[in-house]
Motif scaffolding. Structure first.
Motif, PDB file in Angstrom:
ATOM      1  N   VAL A  89       0.842  -1.108   0.141  1.00 53.64           N
ATOM      2  CA  VAL A  89      -0.109   0.048  -0.112  1.00 53.64           C
ATOM      3  C   VAL A  89       0.958   1.183  -0.058  1.00 53.64           C
ATOM      4  O   VAL A  89       1.537   1.300   0.888  1.00 53.64           O
ATOM      5  CB  VAL A  89      -0.815   0.054   1.210  1.00 53.64           C
ATOM      6  N   PRO A  90       1.076   1.956  -0.963  1.00 59.31           N
ATOM      7  CA  PRO A  90       1.968   3.167  -1.253  1.00 59.31           C
ATOM      8  C   PRO A  90       1.854   3.941  -0.095  1.00 59.31           C
ATOM      9  O   PRO A  90       0.954   4.445   0.504  1.00 59.31           O
ATOM     10  CB  PRO A  90       1.451   3.782  -2.410  1.00 59.31           C
ATOM     11  N   ASP A  91       3.055   4.146   0.610  1.00 54.24           N
ATOM     12  CA  ASP A  91       3.191   5.326   1.732  1.00 54.24           C
ATOM     13  C   ASP A  91       2.546   4.653   3.006  1.00 54.24           C
ATOM     14  O   ASP A  91       2.553   5.658   3.980  1.00 54.24           O
ATOM     15  CB  ASP A  91       2.663   6.538   1.508  1.00 54.24           C
ATOM     16  N   GLN A  92       2.096   3.597   2.866  1.00 54.55           N
ATOM     17  CA  GLN A  92       1.722   2.733   4.080  1.00 54.55           C
ATOM     18  C   GLN A  92       2.147   1.498   4.641  1.00 54.55           C
ATOM     19  O   GLN A  92       2.462   1.512   5.870  1.00 54.55           O
ATOM     20  CB  GLN A  92       0.213   2.667   3.877  1.00 54.55           C
ATOM     21  N   ILE A 147       6.001  -4.106   7.190  1.00 55.45           N
ATOM     22  CA  ILE A 147       6.393  -2.987   7.480  1.00 55.45           C
ATOM     23  C   ILE A 147       5.473  -1.973   7.265  1.00 55.45           C
ATOM     24  O   ILE A 147       4.839  -1.640   6.175  1.00 55.45           O
ATOM     25  CB  ILE A 147       7.594  -2.688   6.487  1.00 55.45           C
ATOM     26  N   ASP A 148       5.111  -1.143   8.416  1.00 58.29           N
ATOM     27  CA  ASP A 148       4.005  -0.117   8.493  1.00 58.29           C
ATOM     28  C   ASP A 148       4.844   1.126   8.604  1.00 58.29           C
ATOM     29  O   ASP A 148       5.764   1.357   9.322  1.00 58.29           O
ATOM     30  CB  ASP A 148       3.182  -0.277   9.695  1.00 58.29           C
ATOM     31  N   LEU A 149       4.132   2.041   7.856  1.00 56.98           N
ATOM     32  CA  LEU A 149       4.732   3.351   7.911  1.00 56.98           C
ATOM     33  C   LEU A 149       3.704   4.566   8.496  1.00 56.98           C
ATOM     34  O   LEU A 149       2.363   4.265   7.922  1.00 56.98           O
ATOM     35  CB  LEU A 149       5.348   3.914   6.319  1.00 56.98           C
ATOM     36  N   GLY A 205       8.518  13.636  10.393  1.00 55.19           N
ATOM     37  CA  GLY A 205       9.225  12.274   9.738  1.00 55.19           C
ATOM     38  C   GLY A 205       8.218  11.521   9.536  1.00 55.19           C
ATOM     39  O   GLY A 205       6.909  11.685   9.370  1.00 55.19           O
ATOM     40  N   THR A 206       8.718   9.985   9.528  1.00 60.33           N
ATOM     41  CA  THR A 206       7.878   8.938   9.500  1.00 60.33           C
ATOM     42  C   THR A 206       8.264   7.873  10.524  1.00 60.33           C
ATOM     43  O   THR A 206       9.257   7.427  10.768  1.00 60.33           O
ATOM     44  CB  THR A 206       8.055   8.215   7.976  1.00 60.33           C
ATOM     45  N   GLU A 207       7.292   7.195  11.257  1.00 60.95           N
ATOM     46  CA  GLU A 207       7.432   6.193  12.004  1.00 60.95           C
ATOM     47  C   GLU A 207       7.563   4.935  11.264  1.00 60.95           C
ATOM     48  O   GLU A 207       6.647   4.470  10.473  1.00 60.95           O
ATOM     49  CB  GLU A 207       6.406   6.134  13.033  1.00 60.95           C
ATOM     50  N   MET A 248      18.879  -1.230   8.093  1.00 59.47           N
ATOM     51  CA  MET A 248      18.150  -0.907   6.891  1.00 59.47           C
ATOM     52  C   MET A 248      17.338   0.415   7.212  1.00 59.47           C
ATOM     53  O   MET A 248      17.582   1.506   6.537  1.00 59.47           O
ATOM     54  CB  MET A 248      17.218  -1.812   6.568  1.00 59.47           C
ATOM     55  N   VAL A 249      16.925   0.576   8.359  1.00 58.41           N
ATOM     56  CA  VAL A 249      16.174   1.683   9.005  1.00 58.41           C
ATOM     57  C   VAL A 249      17.034   2.884   9.066  1.00 58.41           C
ATOM     58  O   VAL A 249      16.815   4.005   8.739  1.00 58.41           O
ATOM     59  CB  VAL A 249      15.669   1.415  10.194  1.00 58.41           C
ATOM     60  N   GLU A 250      18.331   2.699   9.749  1.00 55.45           N
ATOM     61  CA  GLU A 250      19.279   3.886   9.403  1.00 55.45           C
ATOM     62  C   GLU A 250      19.484   4.171   8.255  1.00 55.45           C
ATOM     63  O   GLU A 250      19.839   5.356   7.858  1.00 55.45           O
ATOM     64  CB  GLU A 250      20.390   3.402  10.353  1.00 55.45           C
ATOM     65  N   GLY A 251      19.796   3.576   7.387  1.00 54.31           N
ATOM     66  CA  GLY A 251      20.024   3.842   5.774  1.00 54.31           C
ATOM     67  C   GLY A 251      18.964   4.579   5.155  1.00 54.31           C
ATOM     68  O   GLY A 251      19.087   5.689   4.571  1.00 54.31           O
ATOM     69  N   LEU A 252      17.667   4.199   5.483  1.00 53.49           N
ATOM     70  CA  LEU A 252      16.717   4.692   5.246  1.00 53.49           C
ATOM     71  C   LEU A 252      16.450   6.284   5.650  1.00 53.49           C
ATOM     72  O   LEU A 252      16.250   7.280   4.811  1.00 53.49           O
ATOM     73  CB  LEU A 252      15.300   4.069   5.269  1.00 53.49           C
TER      74      LEU A 252
END
Length: 96
Positions: free
Chosen positions: A24-27, A46-48, A54-56, A85-89
């Motif tokens: 689901v784009p952006d979610q 992975i939920d955004l 920012g983004t959680e 991965m999260v730190e890279g993002l």
């Protein structure tokens, strides 16, 4: 690349294959692991969520270890991989 796409990734000496099972784009992004790690029934979501400034990111993974008694070791390795991965993002997002 949508649902059903198979992605190959390499991290150190580990080469794995994952299949996208939901998007689901952006979610939300969901995938299952097809091979490369010593696990069975690996699934991840992975939920955004937008938050102030920012983004959680909530990255949930479930799996059974392929070899009894090794789940803690696999979990420790996965925790390090996900953290990287999260730190890279976050770094990529901060540079625009």
């Amino acid at each position: 690349e949508g649902v059903g796409a198979v992605r190959i990734f390499t991290s150190g000496r580990v080469r794995g294959r994952d299949e996208v099972t939901g998007f689901v784009p952006d979610q939300q992004f969901r995938y299952r692991h097809l091979g490369g790690l010593p696990v069975r029934d690996y699934e991840a979501t992975i939920d955004l969520a937008a938050v102030d400034g920012g983004t959680e990111i909530a990255w949930r993974v479930t799996f059974d270890p392929k070899y009894p008694g090794t789940g803690w070791l696999v979990r420790r390795s996965l925790d390090g991989f996900v953290q990287g991965m999260v730190e890279g993002l976050a770094k990529h997002a901060a540079t625009g």
